[in-house]
Design a protein around this motif. Structure first.
Motif, PDB file in Angstrom:
ATOM      1  N   PHE A 137       0.850  -1.186   0.000  1.00  0.00           N
ATOM      2  CA  PHE A 137       0.000   0.000   0.000  1.00  0.00           C
ATOM      3  C   PHE A 137       0.890   1.242   0.000  1.00  0.00           C
ATOM      4  O   PHE A 137       1.847   1.328   0.778  1.00  0.00           O
ATOM      5  CB  PHE A 137      -0.904  -0.008   1.232  1.00  0.00           C
ATOM      6  CG  PHE A 137      -2.016   0.984   1.195  1.00  0.00           C
ATOM      7  CD1 PHE A 137      -3.133   0.755   0.422  1.00  0.00           C
ATOM      8  CD2 PHE A 137      -1.948   2.166   1.931  1.00  0.00           C
ATOM      9  CE1 PHE A 137      -4.174   1.670   0.381  1.00  0.00           C
ATOM     10  CE2 PHE A 137      -2.971   3.085   1.904  1.00  0.00           C
ATOM     11  CZ  PHE A 137      -4.091   2.835   1.119  1.00  0.00           C
ATOM     12  N   PRO A 138       0.609   2.215  -0.853  1.00  0.00           N
ATOM     13  CA  PRO A 138       1.470   3.407  -0.927  1.00  0.00           C
ATOM     14  C   PRO A 138       1.439   4.215   0.371  1.00  0.00           C
ATOM     15  O   PRO A 138       0.345   4.527   0.867  1.00  0.00           O
ATOM     16  CB  PRO A 138       0.858   4.222  -2.083  1.00  0.00           C
ATOM     17  CG  PRO A 138       0.045   3.242  -2.858  1.00  0.00           C
ATOM     18  CD  PRO A 138      -0.463   2.251  -1.862  1.00  0.00           C
ATOM     19  N   PRO A 139       2.573   4.551   0.920  1.00  0.00           N
ATOM     20  CA  PRO A 139       2.587   5.307   2.186  1.00  0.00           C
ATOM     21  C   PRO A 139       1.906   6.662   2.082  1.00  0.00           C
ATOM     22  O   PRO A 139       1.322   7.136   3.057  1.00  0.00           O
ATOM     23  CB  PRO A 139       4.084   5.444   2.499  1.00  0.00           C
ATOM     24  CG  PRO A 139       4.795   5.158   1.225  1.00  0.00           C
ATOM     25  CD  PRO A 139       3.935   4.223   0.464  1.00  0.00           C
ATOM     26  N   THR A 140       1.968   7.289   0.909  1.00  0.00           N
ATOM     27  CA  THR A 140       1.335   8.600   0.756  1.00  0.00           C
ATOM     28  C   THR A 140      -0.179   8.532   0.949  1.00  0.00           C
ATOM     29  O   THR A 140      -0.804   9.503   1.395  1.00  0.00           O
ATOM     30  CB  THR A 140       1.626   9.185  -0.634  1.00  0.00           C
ATOM     31  OG1 THR A 140       1.280   8.214  -1.630  1.00  0.00           O
ATOM     32  CG2 THR A 140       3.083   9.563  -0.771  1.00  0.00           C
ATOM     33  N   LEU A 183       9.757   0.135  -0.399  1.00  0.00           N
ATOM     34  CA  LEU A 183      10.817   0.468  -1.325  1.00  0.00           C
ATOM     35  C   LEU A 183      11.136   1.967  -1.235  1.00  0.00           C
ATOM     36  O   LEU A 183      10.267   2.819  -1.402  1.00  0.00           O
ATOM     37  CB  LEU A 183      10.410   0.109  -2.759  1.00  0.00           C
ATOM     38  CG  LEU A 183      11.456   0.348  -3.848  1.00  0.00           C
ATOM     39  CD1 LEU A 183      12.677  -0.537  -3.600  1.00  0.00           C
ATOM     40  CD2 LEU A 183      10.872   0.077  -5.230  1.00  0.00           C
ATOM     41  N   ALA A 184      12.361   2.255  -0.913  1.00  0.00           N
ATOM     42  CA  ALA A 184      12.806   3.658  -0.784  1.00  0.00           C
ATOM     43  C   ALA A 184      11.940   4.432   0.208  1.00  0.00           C
ATOM     44  O   ALA A 184      11.662   5.611   0.020  1.00  0.00           O
ATOM     45  CB  ALA A 184      12.784   4.353  -2.147  1.00  0.00           C
ATOM     46  N   LEU A 185      11.527   3.752   1.286  1.00  0.00           N
ATOM     47  CA  LEU A 185      10.679   4.415   2.274  1.00  0.00           C
ATOM     48  C   LEU A 185      11.381   5.592   2.936  1.00  0.00           C
ATOM     49  O   LEU A 185      10.772   6.625   3.232  1.00  0.00           O
ATOM     50  CB  LEU A 185      10.237   3.394   3.338  1.00  0.00           C
ATOM     51  CG  LEU A 185       9.299   3.911   4.431  1.00  0.00           C
ATOM     52  CD1 LEU A 185       8.013   4.449   3.831  1.00  0.00           C
ATOM     53  CD2 LEU A 185       9.000   2.819   5.444  1.00  0.00           C
ATOM     54  N   VAL A 225       5.684  12.098   2.362  1.00  0.00           N
ATOM     55  CA  VAL A 225       4.448  11.745   3.064  1.00  0.00           C
ATOM     56  C   VAL A 225       4.142  12.771   4.143  1.00  0.00           C
ATOM     57  O   VAL A 225       3.010  13.252   4.274  1.00  0.00           O
ATOM     58  CB  VAL A 225       4.575  10.335   3.694  1.00  0.00           C
ATOM     59  CG1 VAL A 225       3.355  10.031   4.564  1.00  0.00           C
ATOM     60  CG2 VAL A 225       4.739   9.272   2.619  1.00  0.00           C
ATOM     61  N   LEU A 226       5.148  13.133   4.907  1.00  0.00           N
ATOM     62  CA  LEU A 226       4.937  14.057   6.018  1.00  0.00           C
ATOM     63  C   LEU A 226       4.618  15.467   5.537  1.00  0.00           C
ATOM     64  O   LEU A 226       3.857  16.196   6.190  1.00  0.00           O
ATOM     65  CB  LEU A 226       6.167  14.065   6.930  1.00  0.00           C
ATOM     66  CG  LEU A 226       6.504  12.715   7.583  1.00  0.00           C
ATOM     67  CD1 LEU A 226       7.705  12.852   8.508  1.00  0.00           C
ATOM     68  CD2 LEU A 226       5.309  12.182   8.347  1.00  0.00           C
ATOM     69  N   ILE A 260       2.830  10.147  10.687  1.00  0.00           N
ATOM     70  CA  ILE A 260       1.752  11.045  10.271  1.00  0.00           C
ATOM     71  C   ILE A 260       1.017  11.604  11.479  1.00  0.00           C
ATOM     72  O   ILE A 260       0.797  12.815  11.613  1.00  0.00           O
ATOM     73  CB  ILE A 260       0.770  10.314   9.336  1.00  0.00           C
ATOM     74  CG1 ILE A 260       1.443   9.950   8.012  1.00  0.00           C
ATOM     75  CG2 ILE A 260      -0.470  11.162   9.079  1.00  0.00           C
ATOM     76  CD1 ILE A 260       0.613   9.044   7.134  1.00  0.00           C
ATOM     77  N   LEU A 261       0.640  10.708  12.393  1.00  0.00           N
ATOM     78  CA  LEU A 261      -0.150  11.133  13.554  1.00  0.00           C
ATOM     79  C   LEU A 261       0.658  12.042  14.480  1.00  0.00           C
ATOM     80  O   LEU A 261       0.103  12.941  15.115  1.00  0.00           O
ATOM     81  CB  LEU A 261      -0.643   9.904  14.317  1.00  0.00           C
ATOM     82  CG  LEU A 261      -1.651   9.013  13.571  1.00  0.00           C
ATOM     83  CD1 LEU A 261      -1.973   7.767  14.395  1.00  0.00           C
ATOM     84  CD2 LEU A 261      -2.927   9.777  13.263  1.00  0.00           C
ATOM     85  N   SER A 262       1.961  11.810  14.556  1.00  0.00           N
ATOM     86  CA  SER A 262       2.800  12.594  15.466  1.00  0.00           C
ATOM     87  C   SER A 262       2.913  14.059  15.053  1.00  0.00           C
ATOM     88  O   SER A 262       3.378  14.892  15.846  1.00  0.00           O
ATOM     89  CB  SER A 262       4.205  11.975  15.555  1.00  0.00           C
ATOM     90  OG  SER A 262       4.144  10.678  16.094  1.00  0.00           O
TER      91      SER A 262
END
Length: 406
Positions: free
Chosen positions: A167-170, A191-193, A200-201, A230-232
Motif C-alpha cells: 500500500f502506498p505510504p502517501t 521500497l525507498a521508504l 508523506v509528512l 503522520i499522527l505525530s
C-alpha cells in the motif's frame, strides 16, 4: 373470512411499530424485517431503510461476486435504495469458500467505481479479501482512484482495509483523517521508504488528523512507522480507543513502533484492547496510559501456562489511571465448565488483585467469548463466572457474562 382477518390484525400505532422495527434491525434479523415489510404499507419504507443500511458481501454463503451482481442490479433498478446504504462492506467471498481465486473479480470490476458514486450517504466502508492477498497495484487504476476519493468524503467516518500488500505510504495520509480506522494485515510499500517518508509528512502537514479509534491486526513495522509519523505531526492526540490483535511478540521492530504510537497517544487513550493472550512485551508499559478507563484482554482457559490469569495479572499491575479505571473485559478462549471450575486458586488471585485500592474505581468485570460457542457452553460458563470474584462483588462491582457481545 374478511371480518375474521380484521379481528386477528393487531393495529399498532406507527410509533410503536417503528420501535419494534428498530429493535429487530438492531438484532440484525433481516428475515423478520422482510416479513414485517409485508404486513403493512406503512412499514415498508422503514424496513427497507434498515435492510439496506448495512450491505455486507460476506454475510451469506454465496460468492462475493454473485452477491455483488445482485446488489448492483438492485441499485440500478431502485434508485431510492441508494440513499439508504450507510455501511458498505465489499468482500471477495465468504470465509469458507474453497475457491482460492475468488478474490480476482474485486480488483478488476469496473462497476465498483459506479457503485461508490451511487451511494451518497456512506459513513462506513470496508474492503476485505478472504481468499487472496492482492497488492495495491493489482487493482485497476479506476478502482484505486475511487477508493481513495471515497476516503476524502467529509461524511465518511470509518474505513477498513484487510489483507492488502504494498500500500502506498502517501495514501495513508487520507486514511489518517478518518475517525475510525482499521488496518488488518496491510503492509506499506517499503521500497525507498526513507526517501519517500519526508514527502508523506509534507502532505500530511496540511491535513488535521481526527483519528479516535484505531484497530491494528497483524501490523507491519513499516505501516506502523508511517502511521505513527503522520499522527505525530498533531501536537494534540485524538486517539481514544486502540485495539491490537495478532501481534508477533518476538518482532522487536513492530513492538518498538507500537510503543512509539502508544507514547504519542498516552494522554488521550481511554480504551485499550490487547488480543494476544500474552501481555505486551517490553518496552511497552500500559502504565503510560494515564486516562485508561477500559482494558480488554484475552485469557486462554485451556492453556498449559499456569495460572491462567498470570499474564493478565502482570498487565493489571501496570495500570496507573487509579479511580479512572472502570471496566475490565476478559475475552475467554475455551468455555468448558470443568476448566472454569478447575482454576479456583486463579480466580482468587484475580479477586485479590482487583480488591486493591488501585482499583477502587472499578465498576464492572465482563466476560465474553468472541468466537462462536455452543449455547449450552455459554449458559454453563455464565453460571460459573458470575459466582466468582466474591470480594469485589461484595464491593458492588458488577460481574457478568456477555452471551452475545458481537
Amino acid at each position: 373470512m374478511a371480518e375474521s382477518s380484521q379481528e386477528n390484525t393487531l393495529d399498532l400505532p406507527l410509533e410503536i411499530a417503528e420501535l419494534i422495527i428498530d429493535e429487530v434491525a438492531r438484532q440484525n434479523d433481516k428475515q423478520a424485517l422482510r416479513t414485517m415489510a409485508l404486513v403493512s404499507p406503512c412499514y415498508v419504507d422503514r424496513c427497507q431503510k434498515k435492510l439496506f443500511h448495512t450491505i455486507d458481501l460476506g454475510d451469506r454463503c454465496i460468492s462475493g461476486e454473485e452477491y455483488y451482481r445482485r446488489l448492483y442490479r438492485i441499485l440500478s433498478q431502485r434508485p431510492n435504495f441508494r440513499s439508504y446504504v450507510r455501511d458498505l462492506r465489499l468482500v471477495d467471498t465468504y470465509v469458507w469458500d474453497i475457491n482460492k481465486e475468488s478474490w480476482t473479480w474485486l480488483v478488476t470490476e469496473d462497476s465498483i467505481c459506479d457503485v461508490l458514486d451511487l451511494l451518497p450517504n456512506l459513513h462506513s466502508f470496508s474492503l476485505t479479501f478472504n481468499t487472496g492477498q492482492p497488492t495495491w497495484t493489482s487493482f485497476k487504476p479506476c478502482i484505486r482512484h475511487a477508493l481513495m476519493q471515497l476516503a476524502k468524503r467529509p461524511s465518511l467516518i470509518s474505513y477498513s482495509l484487510n489483507h492488502i500488500y504494498n500500500f502506498p505510504p502517501t495514501l495513508l495520509v487520507s486514511l489518517a483523517v478518518m475517525k475510525h480506522l482499521e488496518l488488518n494485515d496491510v503492509t506499506v510499500h517499503d521500497l525507498a521508504l526513507t526517501s519517500s517518508l519526508p514527502v508523506v509528512l509534507s502532505i500530511a502537514s496540511i491535513s488535521t488528523p481526527r483519528l479516535e479509534s484505531l484497530i491494528l491486526k497483524a501490523p507491519s513495522p513499516t505501516t506502523l512507522l508511517v502511521l505513527r509519523s503522520i499522527l505525530s505531526l498533531s501536537p494534540h492526540p485524538t486517539l481514544i480507543a486502540l485495539r491490537v490483535a495478532m501481534v508477533n511478540n518476538q518482532d522487536t521492530t513492530t513492538i518498538v513502533e507500537l510503543w512509539g504510537l502508544m507514547q504519542w497517544a498516552a494522554s488521550s487513550i481511554t480504551d485499550l484492547e490487547w488480543r494476544p493472550s500474552l501481555r505486551p512485551p517490553a518496552p511497552i508499559d500500559i502504565g503510560i496510559l494515564s486516562r485508561l478507563q477500559t482494558l480488554q484482554f484475552m485469557v486462554n482457559f485451556h492453556s498449559e501456562a499456569q495460572p491462567v490469569f498470570s499474564e493478565l495479572l502482570v498487565l493489571l499491575q501496570q495500570i496507573s489511571s487509579g479511580s479512572l479505571f472502570h471496566h475490565l473485559i476478559i475475552e475467554c478462549m475455551f468455555l468448558k465448565a470443568v476448566e472454569l471450575v478447575a482454576c479456583g486458586s486463579d480466580w482468587s488471585a484475580l479477586d485479590q488483585m482487583l480488591s486493591k485500592s488501585e482499583f477502587d474505581g472499578l465498576k464492572s468485570v465482563v466476560f465474553c467469548a468472541r468466537f462462536r460457542s455452543a449455547p449450552g457452553l455459554k449458559v454453563s460458563a455464565k453460571t460459573i463466572v458470575e459466582e466468582q470474584l466474591p470480594a469485589i462483588r461484595a464491593r458492588g462491582v458488577h460481574i457478568r457474562f456477555d452471551m452475545d457481545p458481537y
